[in-house]
Design a protein around this motif. Structure first.
Motif: not given
Length: 482
Positions: A130-144, A159-164
């Motif tokens: 089972t997997t989770c991301l918490s924090g910065k993503w910054h792998c897309s120009s059109r975030f969310n 996932w709990f993230s920001t674009h940058n």
């Protein structure tokens, strides 16, 4: 009666904290902690004379401190893509940091981690994680946005993230998104909020499954904000308040790491949890742009900074601590990379590797014995380098760099490779080589190209071959209307 009381105690503990045991006890829980713009010399265990990082220092003492640890790129977005995929980010078409959506001739607004990429969390999910991301993503120009894949597409259950960056700063950020839903203003500092969310997920995750947790701090990237009491404690040893803010920022991140480790211990996850800590690239240059007024990161003794292909651009702190398991302990000068995480985690979890050529290799022997001979060189092609050498390779104790030139001029700094400049890049020649012995001169102070002609010729041939293979696989962006 005693046995009954013990059973109730264990049951209550499990209900409160969740279970860290999995159906396959041989599979380790895995935590990757990634900082943003943390310099090679920013931790006290890596030589910083002022900043105190006791939790990370303890991790290094209890585990492995890697002094030759490299990121996949000297800037954030490609570095993150490389970590996730185990391949050079050029192959994913991520050459520089990804800005927001603003249409440009070079197709930079189109850049994102594409659907066909295979990632660590997706691979681990295939064997029960089972997997989770918490924090910065910054792998897309059109975030969310539904127009580009979100983190869940690549295997993150939660996932709990920001674009940058955290905005408007690390304090009370307002731009987090949780599983596609905007969260709004949060009270506190970003690194602590990210760990709060990680702990919340750990408490509520599906039991009896091993977990992969990726914690991506915004610290110490600008715009920096730090707790006042910590800033005040660093003021007497700082040049000014801005420097104290930076020092406190790193210290606050270390405090967040300590909270996460303590939770893992308290919840019984310390029997088989592997933690890997590193940074996405080297430190930002003070005042390189208007908002970089608090960027007092340290490259240590290394040459360059973030956005350089000299060492400080992508040689970063690396610490591995495998809780509850016997590993090699101490400092290691073995050459490793964030590209190595995917094949390493595949071997440890029993997952099959993606059906593609990887640029990383498993470091399981190194983790267990402290010894391993790297078979694959590390190569970087960063076309927006602040120094003049746009391509570099580390092979054994040697590092070789070069400039790129067409018939009469060096190629300019580029943010992206698209149809309009593909020919310019792919027809450029490798020229003006430099050679350094990294074992004796990790400061890159003496170009020894003429002193070791046989070594140079051998490495030059390898360098040209590796770069040509990288070019052949590098993704080129094309607009549909073209």
């Amino acid at each position: 009666m005693k046995c009954y009381f013990l059973s109730i105690t264990v049951l209550v503990f499990s209900m409160l904290f969740g279970s860290c045991s999995s159906e396959n006890a041989s599979q380790p829980n895995i935590v990757v902690i990634l900082c943003d713009d943390l310099g090679y010399g920013d931790l006290s265990s890596f030589g910083h004379p002022v900043i105190k990082t006791p939790n990370l220092d303890q991790m290094a003492n209890d585990g492995i401190k890697f002094t030759n640890c490299y990121s996949a790129a000297p800037v954030c977005s490609p570095s993150r893509a490389g970590l996730l995929t185990g391949r050079s980010p050029n192959k994913a078409g991520i050459y520089d940091f990804i800005p927001g959506v603003k249409k440009s001739e070079d197709c930079r607004d189109m850049v994102h981690l594409q659907e066909h990429e295979k990632t660590i969390p997706a691979m681990l999910k295939s064997v029960g994680y089972t997997t989770c991301l918490s924090g910065k993503w910054h792998c897309s120009s059109r975030f969310n946005s539904d127009q580009q894949p979100k983190p869940d597409y690549f295997g993150f259950d939660y996932w709990f993230s920001t674009h940058n960056n955290a905005a408007p700063s690390h304090e009370n950020p307002n731009n987090f998104v949780r599983n596609g839903e905007k969260v709004g203003v949060l009270k506190g500092f970003s690194c602590q909020l990210v760990v709060d969310e990680a702990i919340h997920w750990l408490k509520n995750k599906q039991k009896n499954k091993p977990f992969y947790l990726q914690v991506c701090f915004h610290e110490p990237h600008e715009p920096i904000a730090s707790p006042k009491d910590m800033v005040d404690s660093y003021l007497p040893k700082s040049e000014n308040e801005n420097q104290a803010l930076y020092f406190a920022n790193v210290a606050n991140m270390d405090k967040a790491v300590g909270r996460l480790i303590q939770y893992l211990k308290d919840s019984g996850c310390d029997e088989n949890t592997l933690i890997f800590f590193t940074s996405d690239n080297g430190p930002e240059t003070l005042n390189r742009y208007a908002k970089a007024k608090r960027s007092y990161g340290s490259p240590g003794d290394l040459k360059g900074m973030k956005l350089w292909t000299n060492e400080a651009g992508f040689r970063v702190p690396g610490i591995l601590y495998w809780m509850g398991q016997k590993t090699y302990k101490g400092s290691s000068d073995a050459v490793i990379s964030s590209l190595d995480l995917l094949p390493t985690f595949a071997q440890l979890s029993g997952a099959e590797l993606p059906n593609r050529i990887l640029d990383g290799e498993s470091i399981v022997p190194l983790i267990k014995t402290g010894e391993q001979k790297r078979t694959k060189p590390l190569i970087w092609a960063f076309y927006n380098a602040l120094n003049e050498q746009q391509v570099a390779m580390r092979s054994g104790d040697w590092k070789i760099l070069c400039k790129l030139k067409n018939d009469t001029s060096y190629i300019p700094r580029l943010n992206n490779i698209y149809k309009g400049n593909e020919k310019l890049v792919k027809e450029a020649h490798m020229v003006d080589f430099e050679l350094y012995n990294m074992k004796n001169d990790w400061e890159e102070s003496e170009n020894v190209l003429t002193q070791y002609p046989e070594v140079f010729e051998r490495l030059k041939a390898q360098f040209e071959d590796e770069y040509r293979k990288l070019l052949d696989e590098s993704f080129v962006w094309v607009r549909k209307e073209e």
